[in-house]
Design a protein around this motif. Structure first.
Motif, PDB file in Angstrom:
ATOM      1  N   PRO A 119       0.826  -1.192   0.000  1.00 32.40           N
ATOM      2  CA  PRO A 119       0.000   0.000   0.000  1.00 32.40           C
ATOM      3  C   PRO A 119       0.865   1.249   0.000  1.00 32.40           C
ATOM      4  N   ARG A 120       0.396   2.183  -0.725  1.00 37.85           N
ATOM      5  CA  ARG A 120       1.164   3.415  -0.783  1.00 37.85           C
ATOM      6  C   ARG A 120       1.199   4.045   0.593  1.00 37.85           C
ATOM      7  N   GLN A 121       2.353   4.505   0.913  1.00 42.16           N
ATOM      8  CA  GLN A 121       2.529   5.051   2.241  1.00 42.16           C
ATOM      9  C   GLN A 121       2.465   6.561   2.178  1.00 42.16           C
ATOM     10  N   ARG A 122       1.887   7.087   3.172  1.00 45.07           N
ATOM     11  CA  ARG A 122       1.934   8.528   3.288  1.00 45.07           C
ATOM     12  C   ARG A 122       2.409   8.874   4.676  1.00 45.07           C
ATOM     13  N   TRP A 123       3.035   9.978   4.713  1.00 49.90           N
ATOM     14  CA  TRP A 123       3.643  10.390   5.966  1.00 49.90           C
ATOM     15  C   TRP A 123       2.579  10.600   7.036  1.00 49.90           C
ATOM     16  N   THR A 124       2.835  10.105   8.201  1.00 49.63           N
ATOM     17  CA  THR A 124       1.949  10.379   9.323  1.00 49.63           C
ATOM     18  C   THR A 124       2.800  10.916  10.459  1.00 49.63           C
ATOM     19  N   PRO A 125       2.456  12.089  10.908  1.00 47.69           N
ATOM     20  CA  PRO A 125       3.271  12.704  11.935  1.00 47.69           C
ATOM     21  C   PRO A 125       3.168  11.934  13.240  1.00 47.69           C
ATOM     22  N   THR A 126       4.264  11.801  13.892  1.00 47.56           N
ATOM     23  CA  THR A 126       4.231  11.208  15.219  1.00 47.56           C
ATOM     24  C   THR A 126       3.571  12.219  16.157  1.00 47.56           C
ATOM     25  N   ILE A 136      12.097  23.912  10.565  1.00 47.33           N
ATOM     26  CA  ILE A 136      11.113  23.055  11.222  1.00 47.33           C
ATOM     27  C   ILE A 136      11.340  21.603  10.856  1.00 47.33           C
ATOM     28  N   ALA A 137      11.562  21.398   9.588  1.00 48.62           N
ATOM     29  CA  ALA A 137      11.804  20.030   9.139  1.00 48.62           C
ATOM     30  C   ALA A 137      13.022  19.457   9.842  1.00 48.62           C
ATOM     31  N   SER A 138      14.026  20.274   9.984  1.00 51.11           N
ATOM     32  CA  SER A 138      15.227  19.814  10.672  1.00 51.11           C
ATOM     33  C   SER A 138      14.895  19.387  12.088  1.00 51.11           C
ATOM     34  N   GLU A 139      14.149  20.232  12.729  1.00 53.85           N
ATOM     35  CA  GLU A 139      13.834  19.933  14.110  1.00 53.85           C
ATOM     36  C   GLU A 139      12.996  18.664  14.214  1.00 53.85           C
ATOM     37  N   LEU A 140      12.017  18.578  13.355  1.00 53.22           N
ATOM     38  CA  LEU A 140      11.125  17.429  13.435  1.00 53.22           C
ATOM     39  C   LEU A 140      11.830  16.144  13.052  1.00 53.22           C
ATOM     40  N   ALA A 141      12.823  16.294  12.245  1.00 55.35           N
ATOM     41  CA  ALA A 141      13.557  15.099  11.831  1.00 55.35           C
ATOM     42  C   ALA A 141      14.204  14.415  13.020  1.00 55.35           C
ATOM     43  N   GLN A 142      14.370  15.173  14.062  1.00 50.47           N
ATOM     44  CA  GLN A 142      14.952  14.571  15.271  1.00 50.47           C
ATOM     45  C   GLN A 142      14.011  13.537  15.874  1.00 50.47           C
ATOM     46  N   HIS A 143      12.764  13.677  15.554  1.00 49.77           N
ATOM     47  CA  HIS A 143      11.778  12.821  16.206  1.00 49.77           C
ATOM     48  C   HIS A 143      11.126  11.848  15.237  1.00 49.77           C
ATOM     49  N   GLY A 144      11.633  11.801  14.064  1.00 50.52           N
ATOM     50  CA  GLY A 144      11.047  10.857  13.120  1.00 50.52           C
ATOM     51  C   GLY A 144      11.254  11.302  11.693  1.00 50.52           C
ATOM     52  N   ILE A 190      10.742  12.752   8.292  1.00 49.77           N
ATOM     53  CA  ILE A 190       9.940  13.859   7.798  1.00 49.77           C
ATOM     54  C   ILE A 190      10.706  14.566   6.684  1.00 49.77           C
ATOM     55  N   SER A 191       9.992  15.208   5.845  1.00 55.37           N
ATOM     56  CA  SER A 191      10.637  15.988   4.797  1.00 55.37           C
ATOM     57  C   SER A 191      10.049  17.388   4.803  1.00 55.37           C
ATOM     58  N   GLU A 192      10.719  18.251   4.115  1.00 54.11           N
ATOM     59  CA  GLU A 192      10.237  19.619   4.063  1.00 54.11           C
ATOM     60  C   GLU A 192       8.873  19.695   3.407  1.00 54.11           C
ATOM     61  N   THR A 193       8.702  18.856   2.456  1.00 54.85           N
ATOM     62  CA  THR A 193       7.407  18.839   1.783  1.00 54.85           C
ATOM     63  C   THR A 193       6.298  18.492   2.766  1.00 54.85           C
ATOM     64  N   ASN A 194       6.584  17.564   3.639  1.00 59.06           N
ATOM     65  CA  ASN A 194       5.588  17.194   4.631  1.00 59.06           C
ATOM     66  C   ASN A 194       5.203  18.402   5.474  1.00 59.06           C
ATOM     67  N   VAL A 195       6.205  19.103   5.887  1.00 60.32           N
ATOM     68  CA  VAL A 195       5.949  20.272   6.711  1.00 60.32           C
ATOM     69  C   VAL A 195       5.135  21.298   5.934  1.00 60.32           C
ATOM     70  N   TYR A 196       5.584  21.509   4.738  1.00 62.03           N
ATOM     71  CA  TYR A 196       4.883  22.470   3.897  1.00 62.03           C
ATOM     72  C   TYR A 196       3.422  22.078   3.745  1.00 62.03           C
ATOM     73  N   ASN A 197       3.187  20.854   3.394  1.00 60.14           N
ATOM     74  CA  ASN A 197       1.823  20.392   3.211  1.00 60.14           C
ATOM     75  C   ASN A 197       1.020  20.520   4.493  1.00 60.14           C
ATOM     76  N   TRP A 198       1.657  20.199   5.567  1.00 53.69           N
ATOM     77  CA  TRP A 198       0.945  20.237   6.829  1.00 53.69           C
ATOM     78  C   TRP A 198       0.429  21.640   7.112  1.00 53.69           C
ATOM     79  N   PHE A 199       1.284  22.594   6.923  1.00 54.61           N
ATOM     80  CA  PHE A 199       0.866  23.965   7.188  1.00 54.61           C
ATOM     81  C   PHE A 199      -0.217  24.400   6.210  1.00 54.61           C
TER      82      PHE A 199
END
Lengths: 215, 215
Positions: A84-91, A117-125, A127-136
């Motif tokens: 199944p195609r995976q999509r990012w799910t934030p922790t 932000i992506a850098s910071e979040l990468a510490q916890h799982g 993530i990519s910048e695109t994810n962050v962008y999309n999230w916002f």
DNA sequence: CAGCTATGAATGAACG
DNA sequence: CGTTCATTCATAGCTG
């Protein structure tokens, strides 16, 4: 790019070798080419599928549209297990951080911010910048919609369900364009190794030539 | 294959970034998988072609396709604003043509060019010059964004989290096969169900996602 | 197990 | 042009 077409590949190959396996394997140009080719193939496949379906319709098919029921050589050769195609799910933690940042009202997550932000979040799982962008983007859109949908009634409750079960007969066959047809046959010709027509674009062989794949 | 780990690709990407200067890389293994995927597409097209051939042989279907009307039965029937198509959606063929033009490096979306392109595309579906203009604008912007920003932040404590799927082999091809498959069936589904929204599964974006190309 | 909901992602269009 | 908005699609995950 500066590389010329003639010996561009070879030169680039040298470049690759010099820089080891961890260097770029494909140049930007090549990747662009690859993208184009993938799109081309997808287009060909889709049109083939469309035509195939339209012809199937001539046989008075009525209910083949359930994906699973439809079986033919294609699924036979490709019908193995699927991922199944995976999509990012934030922790939860990532989500918390994102919410905090969002609440801070910075409002405009610039590209630089995104990076941070992506850098910071990468510490916890992952993530990519695109994810962050999309999230916002989604976050903001959702907020707006919540507040704005008080009186507006943009919901045609009829169409939503009707569209899904729209009983289409053979009518749509007529909607095929000549262009699709010609493209389709071009694709066939190319696949079958015939002579190229006018456009003469063969994604597959082009790929082979460009990258030496399969060669 | 164990695919409970949904971060296989991303982790591998991290691995790449760690070990190489550039995020836009494909390992040899990835290239290998890519080859297979191209072959997969080729095979699909060929089989569809065969299928089509066999069906054509038995049934005359000359001239069943005329017109490229883009009318949603609902809105066409009632003319009411139930499901107004507010947004142009390029057909795969149109997209293909646009991509070709874009890739030809003409790069100059002059007014005149826009007109020409719009004219050509109008033969394959409903389109306006504005659509073409927007498309090129978006295309360029997106390109730039992709090239300009690379995932640059590797996970710091990678060493602690042993990379079990570092070589990531078959995950790629499985995912891609699934994508191709679903693309195929979705195409049929959409044609059977609704003519509009021909945007099925997007192999290109799938590729980008799965491989992190340009990302 | 099947439908529903929340949401990540893609993209045409518009704004400054 | 670069950035942002709005709309839509597809899916992960929940719930009955």
């Amino acid at each position: 790019m500066e590389r010329e077409n003639q010996h561009g590949e070879e030169e680039y190959l040298q470049y690759q070798i010099q820089n080891g396996v961890c260097g770029k394997v494909m140049s930007d140009e090549q990747v662009e080419e690859l993208k184009k080719q993938i799109v081309a193939y997808s287009a060909i496949s889709e049109q083939l599928a469309e035509l195939h379906k339209s012809m199937s319709a001539r046989h008075d098919f009525t209910g083949i549209r359930l994906g699973n029921l439809y079986c033919d050589p294609i699924s036979a050769s490709f019908g193995h297990k699927i991922t199944p195609r995976q999509r990012w799910t934030p922790t939860p933690l990532q989500l918390q951080i994102l919410e905090n940042i969002y609440e801070q009202g910075t409002g405009t997550p610039s590209k630089q911010k995104i990076k941070e932000i992506a850098s910071e979040l990468a510490q916890h799982g992952q993530i990519s910048e695109t994810n962050v962008y999309n999230w916002f983007q989604n976050r903001r859109a959702r907020s707006k919609r919540k507040f704005g949908s008080a009186n507006a009634e943009p919901e045609p409750d009829v169409s939503t369900k009707e569209k899904k079960t729209k009983p289409v007969g053979l009518d749509f066959i007529d909607s095929f364009s000549q262009g699709v047809e010609s493209f389709y046959f071009q694709g066939i010709d190319q696949l079958m190794g015939k002579e190229e027509s006018s456009r003469g674009y063969d994604p597959y062989n082009n790929l082979v030539e460009q990258f030496g794949l399969l060669g």
